[in-house]
Motif scaffolding. Structure first.
Motif, PDB file in Angstrom:
ATOM      1  N   TRP A  59       0.818  -1.218   0.000  1.00 48.71           N
ATOM      2  CA  TRP A  59       0.000   0.000   0.000  1.00 48.71           C
ATOM      3  C   TRP A  59       0.847   1.261   0.000  1.00 48.71           C
ATOM      4  N   GLY A  60       2.183   1.086   0.228  1.00 48.48           N
ATOM      5  CA  GLY A  60       3.086   2.236   0.223  1.00 48.48           C
ATOM      6  C   GLY A  60       4.464   1.871   0.726  1.00 48.48           C
ATOM      7  N   LEU A  61       5.373   2.832   0.629  1.00 52.66           N
ATOM      8  CA  LEU A  61       6.723   2.693   1.153  1.00 52.66           C
ATOM      9  C   LEU A  61       6.747   3.341   2.527  1.00 52.66           C
ATOM     10  N   LEU A  62       7.282   2.647   3.539  1.00 50.10           N
ATOM     11  CA  LEU A  62       7.163   3.085   4.923  1.00 50.10           C
ATOM     12  C   LEU A  62       8.504   3.108   5.634  1.00 50.10           C
ATOM     13  N   THR A  63       8.700   4.132   6.453  1.00 49.90           N
ATOM     14  CA  THR A  63       9.806   4.204   7.399  1.00 49.90           C
ATOM     15  C   THR A  63       9.275   4.874   8.658  1.00 49.90           C
ATOM     16  N   SER A  64      10.145   5.079   9.639  1.00 49.94           N
ATOM     17  CA  SER A  64       9.775   5.781  10.867  1.00 49.94           C
ATOM     18  C   SER A  64      10.842   6.798  11.214  1.00 49.94           C
ATOM     19  N   ILE A  65      10.405   7.956  11.689  1.00 54.46           N
ATOM     20  CA  ILE A  65      11.286   9.013  12.150  1.00 54.46           C
ATOM     21  C   ILE A  65      11.471   8.858  13.654  1.00 54.46           C
ATOM     22  N   GLU A  66      12.708   8.998  14.113  1.00 55.63           N
ATOM     23  CA  GLU A  66      12.992   9.009  15.549  1.00 55.63           C
ATOM     24  C   GLU A  66      12.782  10.432  16.061  1.00 55.63           C
ATOM     25  N   LEU A  67      11.857  10.611  16.981  1.00 48.03           N
ATOM     26  CA  LEU A  67      11.639  11.922  17.579  1.00 48.03           C
ATOM     27  C   LEU A  67      12.611  12.131  18.738  1.00 48.03           C
ATOM     28  N   PRO A  68      13.022  13.375  18.999  1.00 50.49           N
ATOM     29  CA  PRO A  68      13.965  13.626  20.092  1.00 50.49           C
ATOM     30  C   PRO A  68      13.470  13.140  21.451  1.00 50.49           C
TER      31      PRO A  68
ATOM     32  N   HIS B 207      -1.705   3.993  -2.538  1.00 52.99           N
ATOM     33  CA  HIS B 207      -3.165   3.849  -2.584  1.00 52.99           C
ATOM     34  C   HIS B 207      -3.762   5.201  -2.943  1.00 52.99           C
ATOM     35  N   PRO B 208      -5.007   5.237  -3.381  1.00 56.84           N
ATOM     36  CA  PRO B 208      -5.642   6.535  -3.606  1.00 56.84           C
ATOM     37  C   PRO B 208      -5.656   7.323  -2.304  1.00 56.84           C
ATOM     38  N   VAL B 209      -5.366   8.620  -2.389  1.00 63.05           N
ATOM     39  CA  VAL B 209      -5.357   9.450  -1.185  1.00 63.05           C
ATOM     40  C   VAL B 209      -6.633  10.281  -1.107  1.00 63.05           C
ATOM     41  N   ALA B 210      -7.055  10.536   0.119  1.00 61.76           N
ATOM     42  CA  ALA B 210      -8.297  11.275   0.340  1.00 61.76           C
ATOM     43  C   ALA B 210      -8.060  12.732   0.723  1.00 61.76           C
ATOM     44  N   HIS B 211      -6.836  13.096   1.099  1.00 58.20           N
ATOM     45  CA  HIS B 211      -6.621  14.431   1.644  1.00 58.20           C
ATOM     46  C   HIS B 211      -6.851  15.569   0.653  1.00 58.20           C
ATOM     47  N   SER B 212      -6.940  15.278  -0.619  1.00 56.43           N
ATOM     48  CA  SER B 212      -7.177  16.329  -1.609  1.00 56.43           C
ATOM     49  C   SER B 212      -8.617  16.353  -2.119  1.00 56.43           C
ATOM     50  N   LEU B 213      -9.467  15.507  -1.578  1.00 62.67           N
ATOM     51  CA  LEU B 213     -10.871  15.489  -2.013  1.00 62.67           C
ATOM     52  C   LEU B 213     -11.554  16.789  -1.627  1.00 62.67           C
ATOM     53  N   PRO B 214     -12.512  17.236  -2.422  1.00 63.53           N
ATOM     54  CA  PRO B 214     -13.248  18.440  -2.036  1.00 63.53           C
ATOM     55  C   PRO B 214     -14.120  18.149  -0.810  1.00 63.53           C
ATOM     56  N   ASP B 215     -14.400  19.198  -0.049  1.00 61.01           N
ATOM     57  CA  ASP B 215     -15.297  19.052   1.101  1.00 61.01           C
ATOM     58  C   ASP B 215     -16.690  18.715   0.593  1.00 61.01           C
ATOM     59  N   GLY B 216     -17.475  18.119   1.448  1.00 61.84           N
ATOM     60  CA  GLY B 216     -18.839  17.777   1.068  1.00 61.84           C
ATOM     61  C   GLY B 216     -19.178  16.385   1.551  1.00 61.84           C
ATOM     62  N   ARG B 217     -20.391  16.026   1.320  1.00 62.53           N
ATOM     63  CA  ARG B 217     -20.851  14.703   1.782  1.00 62.53           C
ATOM     64  C   ARG B 217     -21.363  13.900   0.615  1.00 62.53           C
TER      65      ARG B 217
END
Length: 120
Positions: A89-98, A110-120
């Motif tokens: 579903w994607g390429l994955l890694t992890s960032i170490e936080l301080p 995968h298809p992303v939803a964050h750019s979909l227009p608002d609405g129902r």
């Protein structure tokens, strides 16, 4: 109605992690008082996955090109917990936080939803 979401990351060193988001990732922020920073995050998505154990919550950052993003973040001193892996579903890694935590970073396939227009 609902106009946003608020993600909370618990940290053993909140000051260091706040500095990471402010100085390394360059996220715009407001000071809610006393240095309590609240950051503007990139557009987001919400997924609901089944769980066999107790319910849990996770937060991942997304990018268009994982290798390029890792190279840029490495130049800023960011350390990664693991090499990139192809999960289908994607390429994955992890960032170490301080503060000792980890934050997922992935390039979705995968298809992303964050750019979909608002609405129902």
């Amino acid at each position: 109605m609902i106009n946003g979401g608020h993600v909370i990351l618990y940290s053993r060193d909140a000051e260091a992690d706040r500095a990471f988001f402010r100085d390394v990732l360059g996220y715009p922020h407001v000071d809610a008082g006393g240095g309590w920073l609240i950051f503007k995050t990139p557009p987001g998505e919400l997924a609901v996955h089944p769980a066999d154990g107790p319910p849990a919550h996770e937060f991942y950052l997304m990018c268009d090109d994982l290798a390029e993003t890792m190279a840029e973040l490495s130049e800023r001193g960011v350390e990664f917990s693991e090499p990139p892996s192809d999960r289908g579903w994607g390429l994955l890694t992890s960032i170490e936080l301080p503060g000792g935590g980890r934050l997922g970073l992935y390039e979705p396939r995968h298809p992303v939803a964050h750019s979909l227009p608002d609405g129902r």
